[in-house]
Enzyme design. Structure first.
Site, mmCIF file in Angstrom:
data_model
loop_
_atom_site.group_PDB
_atom_site.id
_atom_site.type_symbol
_atom_site.label_atom_id
_atom_site.label_comp_id
_atom_site.label_asym_id
_atom_site.label_seq_id
_atom_site.Cartn_x
_atom_site.Cartn_y
_atom_site.Cartn_z
ATOM 1 N N ASP A 526 -5.371 23.393 -7.535
ATOM 2 C CA ASP A 526 -5.233 21.936 -7.686
ATOM 3 C C ASP A 526 -3.992 21.677 -8.604
ATOM 4 O O ASP A 526 -3.603 22.661 -9.091
ATOM 5 C CB ASP A 526 -6.505 21.271 -8.001
ATOM 6 C CG ASP A 526 -6.354 19.813 -8.137
ATOM 7 O OD1 ASP A 526 -5.605 19.131 -7.262
ATOM 8 O OD2 ASP A 526 -6.763 19.411 -9.228
ATOM 9 N N ASP A 727 -10.174 21.036 -11.421
ATOM 10 C CA ASP A 727 -10.486 20.707 -12.969
ATOM 11 C C ASP A 727 -11.990 20.381 -12.899
ATOM 12 O O ASP A 727 -12.245 19.912 -13.856
ATOM 13 C CB ASP A 727 -9.758 19.259 -13.145
ATOM 14 C CG ASP A 727 -9.969 18.116 -11.971
ATOM 15 O OD1 ASP A 727 -10.833 18.442 -11.084
ATOM 16 O OD2 ASP A 727 -9.509 17.137 -12.066
ATOM 17 N N ASP A 731 -13.070 18.126 -7.749
ATOM 18 C CA ASP A 731 -12.895 19.035 -6.787
ATOM 19 C C ASP A 731 -14.304 19.833 -6.468
ATOM 20 O O ASP A 731 -14.220 20.696 -6.046
ATOM 21 C CB ASP A 731 -11.864 20.037 -7.280
ATOM 22 C CG ASP A 731 -10.625 19.557 -7.399
ATOM 23 O OD1 ASP A 731 -10.046 18.659 -6.500
ATOM 24 O OD2 ASP A 731 -9.807 19.748 -8.373
#
Length: 830
Positions: A526, A727, A731
């Site tokens: 990410d 994180d 997510d």
């Protein structure tokens, strides 16, 4: 328990004088059963307790009653359960999982080999309502899940006690105490076995010397018989005391219709000792007292090494368990009064104010409201350097005050603190087994059955070919095998590696992490909060206007002077970029903030504006396009302009700052041949900009959570093994979808992580560290498995062919287990 312990130590009766001295159960009036302990008649509840207690006293072990810290298991039946464990119910908060299921992490005693694991898991899965049972032989922890409507917590504990494996809800302090007790008991057995072995060797040495070519016939028959009888007496303590765990383990396995590692061991000891006793009684034949004592001693040495490995595997959890203090200094009357009262840390609640002295641990999560200090977060994050904490800073519970005394306002109770959340995750970690460990367990279980058949076959063949050698060969076959090395190869390495990673601030929650990470083909990152810091920073500064204007450093300081009193994230980014602070000549006066446009103020008698292009254009005039930093147009970054009367000065391009270790981490995986992917919900141009800076060729922006899941699943359908790094907050879906996942952990977010592993230290390079550790771990596991299979494939046929005698077989078995454990422990120092 304190009173109970005290009465045990002073040798007095049980706390309840009407209770059984051995097990503590009530004794009915008129019950005749008693046992003499140290000359004192003690009441017993049943003939089973009376027999066990009398046997303990007759064996000279009555001091056990003075040193025990709890009653013995009851002897009234196999299903008996200690009263304190029978009280556990599904409504205990430690077992809460969801509306329909309960889950518990249990500490199981008496685990010896893979067959123990197989037996425990099979027995529990036979209970109505039990849906999952995972036992880890290296840590002694069992993770079991059951349906509330079909099973009670006490039923699970009762089933384990019934097959000879006492169990309790997991507690690190109890685990540490149990390992210490097991170590002391093993040390006593090891000492007795060593003493017996050395003394027996002294008596068998003349017989060996008399049998050689030089001294043949020098030992008189009467002296030889006397030495054999002396050897028998000296072997008895080793067989009857030191080897007792092997016999008990074998009996438990056979009673449960299973073949554990203790079965061939017990058969080998019993066969060698029985044959020696018969030969001694008859006055002719071979005796193996030296082999028996040496085998027991060496096998106990191997078990001692295994216990040491389990202690090391539990050390990280013990450090966390003791991280939160038991008490805190509460300022109940603050701010009117500053007198402190010592209270239990567990009673703290949000809003309480506590004083934390230098060297003390913060008892709960909170905000510093008075004073400034530095905090040692190494227990939580693995970061050794203390972090500065000023008034207003948030401090997690478990951190150590490494500076000055401060006052802390509690924001979460001790039971809900960051460290408490970590403990819940760690207690679940290490309870399952990866695929390699499951394979080793299944192989070891079949291995024992095949070994027994081979021993019988070897005895039959040698009984036909050379009857005098049949018995020694069969004993050697039983003794030389080492399924323990096979079953310990994987869990011992994984335990050592996960302990090492936790010390570095990397918490491995699921058992498959290292194995799957090693096989991963795609590493998906990410962006926000993972590859980047999650906060804006000045990425580029483009000077505008005539070359004689302020230089690069000056325009930053002018902008920082205007932003000095603003709390906006962009303002903080510009102030941070100025680095050297704001000199006196750059002090801004009469600063005005125009909402949605920017700031205007006077510096050195000159007017400046900082904000969007239209806002600055009003005083600077029309900007020339070629001067506006067109190289960064369309990059997705925010442009902030600086100008003064009649002149444009600079353009600041601001976006989320890359982590300092982002490039290093990406480069590591690219060097390992992994495909690195950037998957983000941010705007496409900004995602492509970050990917270009880091050298990532596959990048996709504007992804909703569902689109991220679809992307990962498409990779998996193409045969990819995907590792996801996010994180851990927004997510959750894609972290759960990936084959293995890592969450960037910080503060309260740790407890909500949905990943297979949590980076407690908040450092991205920890993912690369984990991958490197995974490679080393898989290499060690392959070495261990190769050694175990090579050893057994070589040693067992050699013993069956008569090339190894029993004592040499015992040496080989002990060394085989020792090699596996010692090789695994290297991972803790990698």
């Amino acid at each position: 328990m304190g009173a109970v312990r005290e009465s045990f130590l002073d040798g007095g009766a049980a706390p309840d004088s009407a209770g059984c001295f051995h097990c503590g159960l009530p004794v009915a009036a008129g019950t005749p059963w008693k046992a003499a302990i140290d000359g004192i008649e003690r009441r017993m509840c049943c003939p089973g307790c009376a027999a066990v207690a009398q046997a303990i006293a007759d064996a000279g072990q009555s001091s056990w009653y003075a040193t025990r810290d709890g009653y013995a298991a009851t002897a009234t039946g196999a299903d008996a359960l200690p009263p304190e464990l029978a009280l556990y119910r599904n409504d205990d908060p430690r077992f809460a999982l969801d509306a329909t299921d309960c889950e518990a992490v249990l500490l199981v005693d008496g685990i010896r080999c893979a067959a123990c694991v197989w037996l425990i898991e099979r027995r529990l899965l036979q209970l109505p309502g039990v849906v999952k049972a995972d036992m880890n032989v290296a840590t002694g922890r069992l993770r079991v899940r059951w349906r509330k409507d079909a099973c009670e917590a006490a039923d699970v504990l009762r089933a384990l006690h019934a097959i000879g494996y006492p169990a309790w809800p997991y507690d690190a302090a109890r685990h540490s105490r149990q390992l210490q007790q097991a170590g002391r008991a093993l040390g006593r057995r090891l000492f007795v076995a060593c003493l017996s072995m050395m003394q027996v060797m002294m008596y068998v040495a003349p017989a060996y010397l008399a049998d050689d070519a030089v001294n043949q016939g020098t030992l008189e028959p009467g002296m030889a018989a006397l030495m054999q009888w002396a050897s028998l007496l000296l072997t008895l303590p080793a067989v009857c005391y030191s080897a007792m765990p092997f016999f008990r383990g074998a009996w438990s396995s056979l009673r449960a219709h299973a073949l554990g590692m203790d079965v061939p061991v017990a058969l080998g000891i019993a066969a060698a000792f029985g044959a020696s006793v018969i030969a001694t009684w008859r006055g002719h034949g071979d005796v193996y007292y030296d082999s028996v004592t040496m085998f027991i001693f060496l096998l106990l040495c191997s078990r001692w090494l295994e216990l040491a490995a389990r202690r090391k595997a539990a050390s990280a959890l013990e450090r966390l368990q003791h991280g939160l203090p038991a008490s805190a200094s509460l300022l109940a009357g603050w701010p009117a009064a500053r007198s402190a009262t010592v209270v239990a840390a567990a009673t703290l609640k949000a809003g309480d104010v506590i004083a934390v002295k230098p060297g003390e641990a913060f008892a709960a999560d909170g905000d510093i409201i008075e004073g400034a200090t530095s905090a040692d977060l190494s227990l939580l994050t693995g970061e050794s350097a203390p972090q500065a904490m000023a008034t207003g800073a948030s401090v997690p519970g478990g951190a150590i005050n490494a500076g000055h005394a401060v006052l802390l306002r509690v924001t979460r109770a001790a039971g809900d603190s960051t460290l408490a959340g970590l403990l819940k995750l760690v207690e679940k970690a290490g309870s399952g087994k990866p695929a390699m460990a499951l394979w080793a367990d299944r192989t070891a279980s079949w291995f024992v059955a095949a070994l027994l058949l081979l021993a019988v076959g070897a005895w039959l063949w040698w009984h036909w070919a050379d009857p005098a050698r049949a018995w020694p060969v069969a004993i050697a076959v039983l003794v030389v095998s080492c399924p323990c090395a096979l079953s310990l190869a994987t869990p011992s390495a994984l335990a050592a590696a996960t302990d090492r990673l936790l010390a570095q601030g990397i918490l491995v929650v699921q058992p498959h992490v290292l194995e799957t990470l090693h096989r991963a083909t795609h590493i998906v990152f990410d962006k926000t909060g993972t590859l980047t810091e999650g906060k804006p920073a000045v990425r580029h500064v483009v000077r505008l206007g005539p070359g004689a204007g302020p230089d690069h450093r000056a325009v930053l300081q002018i902008a920082a002077a205007l932003e000095a009193h603003s709390a906006h994230p962009i303002a903080r980014a510009i102030v941070a970029a100025a680095q050297d602070g704001i000199a006196a000549r750059w002090t801004a006066m009469d600063v005005q903030e125009i909402s949605g446009q920017g700031l205007e103020g006077m510096i050195g008698g000159q007017r400046y504006r900082l904000g969007n292009a239209a806002f600055v254009e009003a005083i600077a005039g029309k900007v020339i396009d070629t001067e506006c930093g067109t190289d960064h147009a369309g990059s997705g970054m925010t442009a902030v302009y600086l100008g003064t009367d009649g002149a444009w000065l600079a353009c600041f391009y601001i976006s989320d700052a890359l982590r300092a270790d982002a490039r290093q981490t990406v480069d590591y995986f690219r060097a390992q041949g992994k495909q690195v992917v950037l998957l983000s919900g941010d705007r496409g141009p900004l995602v492509r900009q970050v990917a270009q800076e880091l050298g990532i060729t596959m990048a996709q922006g504007d992804c909703l959570p569902g689109q991220k899941v679809d992307y990962v699943q498409q990779l998996q359908q193409g045969g990819a093994v995907v590792a996801m790094v996010g994180d851990g907050i927004n997510d959750a879906a894609v972290l759960g979808c990936a084959d293995v996942s890592f969450a960037m952990g910080s503060g309260a977010a740790l407890a909500q992580a949905h990943a297979d592993a949590v980076l407690l230290n908040g450092q991205l390079h920890a993912v690369a560290d984990s991958a490197a550790c995974a490679s080393r771990t898989m290499r060690v596991i392959r070495q261990n498995l190769a050694w175990a299979m090579l050893y057994n494939a070589t040693a067992i046929p050699a013993a069956a062919l008569g090339w190894l005698n029993p004592w040499l077989s015992g040496v080989g078995m002990a060394l085989s287990s020792a090699v596996v454990v010692i090789n695994a422990l290297r991972l803790r120092k990698a």
